[in-house]
Motif scaffolding. Structure first.
Motif, mmCIF file in Angstrom:
data_model
loop_
_atom_site.group_PDB
_atom_site.id
_atom_site.type_symbol
_atom_site.label_atom_id
_atom_site.label_comp_id
_atom_site.label_asym_id
_atom_site.label_seq_id
_atom_site.Cartn_x
_atom_site.Cartn_y
_atom_site.Cartn_z
ATOM 1 N N LEU A 1 0.824 -1.401 0.014
ATOM 2 C CA LEU A 1 0.165 0.059 -0.017
ATOM 3 C C LEU A 1 0.779 1.268 0.079
ATOM 4 C CD1 LEU A 1 -2.762 1.457 0.045
ATOM 5 C CD2 LEU A 1 -2.922 1.053 2.540
ATOM 6 N N GLU A 2 1.803 1.129 0.701
ATOM 7 C CA GLU A 2 2.784 2.446 0.780
ATOM 8 C C GLU A 2 3.469 2.792 -0.514
ATOM 9 O OE1 GLU A 2 3.408 4.742 3.113
ATOM 10 O OE2 GLU A 2 2.661 3.319 5.215
ATOM 11 N N ASP A 3 3.875 1.496 -1.110
ATOM 12 C CA ASP A 3 4.700 1.738 -2.230
ATOM 13 C C ASP A 3 3.652 2.413 -3.493
ATOM 14 O OD1 ASP A 3 6.829 1.082 -3.789
ATOM 15 O OD2 ASP A 3 5.724 -0.490 -4.948
ATOM 16 N N TRP A 4 2.301 1.741 -3.544
ATOM 17 C CA TRP A 4 1.331 2.309 -4.324
ATOM 18 C C TRP A 4 1.032 3.808 -4.127
ATOM 19 C CZ3 TRP A 4 -4.650 1.979 -4.096
ATOM 20 C CH2 TRP A 4 -5.149 2.588 -5.184
ATOM 21 N N ILE A 5 0.995 4.311 -3.023
ATOM 22 C CA ILE A 5 1.081 5.747 -2.630
ATOM 23 C C ILE A 5 2.076 6.743 -2.892
ATOM 24 C CG2 ILE A 5 0.784 7.115 -0.754
ATOM 25 C CD1 ILE A 5 -1.044 5.178 0.603
ATOM 26 N N GLU A 6 3.199 5.944 -2.934
ATOM 27 C CA GLU A 6 4.629 6.583 -3.325
ATOM 28 C C GLU A 6 4.725 7.001 -4.708
ATOM 29 O OE1 GLU A 6 7.870 8.110 -1.973
ATOM 30 O OE2 GLU A 6 6.519 7.005 -0.776
ATOM 31 N N ARG A 7 3.975 5.868 -5.614
ATOM 32 C CA ARG A 7 4.155 5.798 -6.864
ATOM 33 C C ARG A 7 2.873 6.561 -7.804
ATOM 34 N NH1 ARG A 7 4.500 0.371 -9.366
ATOM 35 N NH2 ARG A 7 3.677 -0.567 -7.406
ATOM 36 N N ASP A 8 1.792 6.434 -7.396
ATOM 37 C CA ASP A 8 0.788 6.937 -7.941
ATOM 38 C C ASP A 8 0.512 8.486 -7.893
ATOM 39 O OD1 ASP A 8 -2.279 7.605 -8.753
ATOM 40 O OD2 ASP A 8 -2.400 5.462 -8.655
ATOM 41 N N PRO A 9 0.456 9.213 -9.105
ATOM 42 C CA PRO A 9 0.490 10.737 -9.110
ATOM 43 C C PRO A 9 -0.571 11.434 -8.142
ATOM 44 C CG PRO A 9 0.015 9.960 -11.246
ATOM 45 C CD PRO A 9 0.537 8.821 -10.524
ATOM 46 N N ARG A 10 -1.594 10.427 -8.059
ATOM 47 C CA ARG A 10 -3.140 11.040 -7.461
ATOM 48 C C ARG A 10 -2.805 11.117 -5.923
ATOM 49 N NH1 ARG A 10 -6.941 6.897 -10.005
ATOM 50 N NH2 ARG A 10 -5.107 5.262 -9.887
ATOM 51 N N PHE A 11 -1.510 10.674 -5.313
ATOM 52 C CA PHE A 11 -1.247 10.792 -3.988
ATOM 53 C C PHE A 11 0.034 11.831 -3.719
ATOM 54 C CE2 PHE A 11 -2.717 6.279 -4.479
ATOM 55 C CZ PHE A 11 -4.060 6.636 -4.007
ATOM 56 N N ALA A 12 0.471 12.439 -4.892
ATOM 57 C CA ALA A 12 1.431 13.418 -4.757
ATOM 58 C C ALA A 12 1.625 14.344 -3.592
ATOM 59 C CB ALA A 12 1.777 14.027 -6.064
ATOM 60 N N ASP A 13 0.073 14.742 -3.239
ATOM 61 C CA ASP A 13 0.174 15.794 -2.227
ATOM 62 C C ASP A 13 -0.956 15.172 -1.146
ATOM 63 O OD1 ASP A 13 1.671 17.882 -3.404
ATOM 64 O OD2 ASP A 13 0.123 18.216 -4.931
ATOM 65 N N ALA A 14 -1.004 13.889 -1.277
ATOM 66 C CA ALA A 14 -1.908 13.389 -0.343
ATOM 67 C C ALA A 14 -1.392 13.092 0.973
ATOM 68 C CB ALA A 14 -2.321 12.206 -0.918
ATOM 69 N N GLU A 15 -1.972 13.002 2.182
ATOM 70 C CA GLU A 15 -1.469 12.572 3.516
ATOM 71 C C GLU A 15 -2.497 11.475 4.074
ATOM 72 O OE1 GLU A 15 -0.333 15.657 6.086
ATOM 73 O OE2 GLU A 15 1.044 16.570 4.711
ATOM 74 N N ARG A 16 -1.785 10.746 5.116
ATOM 75 C CA ARG A 16 -2.833 9.924 5.745
ATOM 76 C C ARG A 16 -3.551 10.816 6.951
ATOM 77 N NH1 ARG A 16 0.895 4.917 7.658
ATOM 78 N NH2 ARG A 16 -0.666 4.929 9.235
#
Ligand SMILES: Cc1cc2nc3c(=O)[nH]c(=O)nc-3n(C[C@H](O)[C@H](O)[C@H](O)COP(=O)(O)OP(=O)(O)OC[C@H]3O[C@@H](n4cnc5c(N)ncnc54)[C@H](O)[C@@H]3O)c2cc1C
Length: 411
Positions: free
Chosen positions: A244-259
């Motif tokens: 899950l961390e890896d996907w969040i790292e790579r997918d541009p939709r999460f570039a400015d996202a935070e948990r």
């Protein structure tokens, strides 16, 4: 004084709490034993993304206050493509939803005992269940016992009714996130959508998801079964959290996202063909059976339908002047389950195995096929319709089907 009820239910999940609601409405004496303390209920059991549909909300009288957001579409994504299907739904705040079921059941007369961990059945001289032990040696007795503890299944396992196999256990984790770009130019518009992504680079042998909970907030998760399919695509030593961390790292939709702090949900369910689900004076419901839909993990509505089938069966048996609750009398439940709760389960399991066996390239083509077939194709295939499933297959799927056959039949 001996504690005695018409029905004892172990577990206050969607299935157990719904069964209690139905039985209490019919004026039965029912108690639900829940292992978690009430003060912070639900904690560990607050595990679900809780995406659901209006059919569930209206059938079970679920109020709008437990909804985080309404959605218009279900989106399927593959590595390089996607398919949108109009299907209004709701993403629930699972904790509020669980608390609503408890409160509503109580208002109708159900008892709830929190901090009550059910451990084993109490058997009579003939080996038939007559109650349960909880918190060590505490006991409660009933005409009928219902195991609704999800994958824990202490009573169903001890009675030999279900055998939830580790090799069929799907594990999942999700974060609630903010700052997610829900309408990224390279992807489908997810602002009012539940999106499921088929991509072995992200979720080997499983799928990942983004479910909208607001303009830029979402539930973001991943799940898979740790079987051969997973190992074929997996990275050595990688965990489900790591994926899950890896996907969040790579997918541009999460570039400015935070948990969002403290908003992590995790859990498991078994993806396997249900066998027995009842015996004398005993019924298993929800994920204990297991009832969860194998393809996309829709377990809330299915679990609640199984709860209603169980409640109707118990009502029928206790209405009988002799209150017959032997296995033959309770067998109505199994018939209702196969007819109304999860019809064509075997076909749906086949479709599931086939889908997660396919390589990434096949997923892209699957999206193209879905776009060109009529809207109902996916819906029908989802229902286990073999003709609809066949329509989504191609000649060059033969190696895939052969591989599937080898796995299924071991030849
Ligand atoms: C990460 C994840 C995401 C999901 N997303 C969705 C989704 O979007 N939509 C959907 O429809 N489904 C989803 N599901 C599936 C859905 O959450 C389950 O199918 C559903 O919660 C099953 O309900 P249940 O009542 O059978 O069991 P559970 O929800 O597992 O509830 C069991 C209850 O029993 C209690 N319990 C356990 N052991 C004991 C014991 N020994 N004694 C007493 N009490 C006990 C637990 O604390 C819990 O309250 C998801 C599941 C996971 C893990």
């Amino acid at each position: 004084m001996v504690d005695r009820y018409d029905v004892v239910i172990a577990g206050a999940g969607p299935a157990g709490a719904q069964c209690a609601r139905d039985l209490a409405t019919r004026d039965y004496d029912v108690v639900v034993l829940e292992t978690e303390p009430e003060a912070d209920f639900p904690r560990q059991s607050n595990k679900s993304t809780a995406g659901t549909f209006p059919s569930m909300m209206s059938s079970f009288g679920i109020p709008d206050d437990v909804v985080m957001s309404y959605t218009d579409d279900v989106v399927l994504e593959s590595p390089n493509s996607y398919y949108e299907s109009y299907q209004p739904g709701a993403v629930l705040e699972f904790a509020d939803f669980k608390r609503f079921l408890v409160e509503d059941g109580r208002e109708n007369g159900a008892d709830y005992w929190f901090d009550a961990r059910v451990s084993r059945p109490i058997l009579d001289d003939d080996g038939v269940i007559e109650g349960v032990r909880y918190n060590g040696d505490e006991a409660v007795y009933a005409d009928v016992v219902v195991d609704a503890t999800g994958p824990a299944a202490p009573i169903a396992s001890a009675l030999g009714v279900v055998d939830l196999e580790r090799k069929n256990q799907a594990i999942g984790i999700e974060y609630e996130m903010e700052g997610v770009e829900m309408n990224h130019p390279e992807y489908a518009d997810l602002r009012r959508a539940m999106m499921l992504r088929l991509d072995h680079d992200i979720a080997p042998g499983g799928y990942s998801w983004i479910f909208a909970t607001g303009e830029d907030t979402a539930k973001v998760g991943i799940c898979y079964i740790q079987n051969d399919r997973h190992r074929e695509f997996a990275d050595e030593g990688q965990t489900v959290d790591g994926y899950l961390e890896d996907w969040i790292e790579r997918d541009p939709r999460f570039a400015d996202a935070e948990r969002i702090d403290g908003k992590v949900h995790r859990g498991s369910a078994h993806i396997q063909m249900p066998g027995e689900m009842h015996t004398d004076r005993f019924l298993a419901i929800g994920d204990t059976v297991p009832t969860i839909d194998p393809l996309w993990g829709e377990g809330i509505h299915k679990g609640m339908k199984s709860a209603r089938a169980a409640a109707a069966t118990i009502d029928r048996c206790l209405t009988d002047s002799e209150r017959r609750v032997d296995a033959d009398s309770l067998a109505v439940y199994k018939r209702l389950w196969h007819r109304d709760v999860a019809p064509r389960m075997r076909a749906r399991l086949t479709l599931t195995r086939l889908l997660y066996l396919a390589p990434n390239e096949r997923y892209d083509r699957f999206m193209r096929d879905l776009r060109r077939t009529d809207d109902n194709a996916l819906e029908k295939a989802n229902q286990g319709d073999k003709t609809a499933m066949a329509k989504l297959l191609h000649l060059d799927d033969i190696p895939l089907l052969a591989k599937f056959a080898r796995e299924q039949f071991g030849s």
